[in-house]
Design an enzyme around this catalytic site. Sequence first.
Site, PDB file in Angstrom:
ATOM      1  N   ARG A 164       0.829  -1.220   0.000  1.00 36.94           N
ATOM      2  CA  ARG A 164       0.000   0.000   0.000  1.00 36.94           C
ATOM      3  C   ARG A 164       0.853   1.256   0.000  1.00 36.94           C
ATOM      4  NH1 ARG A 164      -3.510   0.214   4.837  1.00 36.94           N
ATOM      5  NH2 ARG A 164      -1.748  -0.867   5.723  1.00 36.94           N
TER       6      ARG A 164
ATOM      7  N   ASN B 207      -6.174  -2.486   2.387  1.00 43.77           N
ATOM      8  CA  ASN B 207      -6.186  -3.939   2.557  1.00 43.77           C
ATOM      9  C   ASN B 207      -7.615  -4.413   2.728  1.00 43.77           C
ATOM     10  OD1 ASN B 207      -3.407  -4.237   2.465  1.00 43.77           O
ATOM     11  ND2 ASN B 207      -3.158  -4.168   4.674  1.00 43.77           N
TER      12      ASN B 207
END
Length: 88
Positions: free
Chosen positions: A18, A36
Amino acid sequence: MKARHLLIAGRVQGVGYRDWMAREAGRLGLSGWVRNRMDGKVEAVIAGPEPAVEALLTLVRRGPTLARVDSVEESFFEEDVVPGFARR
């Protein structure tokens, strides 16, 4: 400007995916978000000029050094995207 919704599967959680994606999107001047999911995938929305979107899609399929990308599901995203890129 086209927006895309992505579901990225593989070893993509716990490896800095990320953060890496947010940095790359910012470098390319894209807007959107990345987060996520409970199922182990990473979900993202990216929006911006088509050449920049395509450049990030190429990078997303490889991922950062510690990641392993098994698949990327891609679809068009019809909702408005807030300017800037965020980790959620």
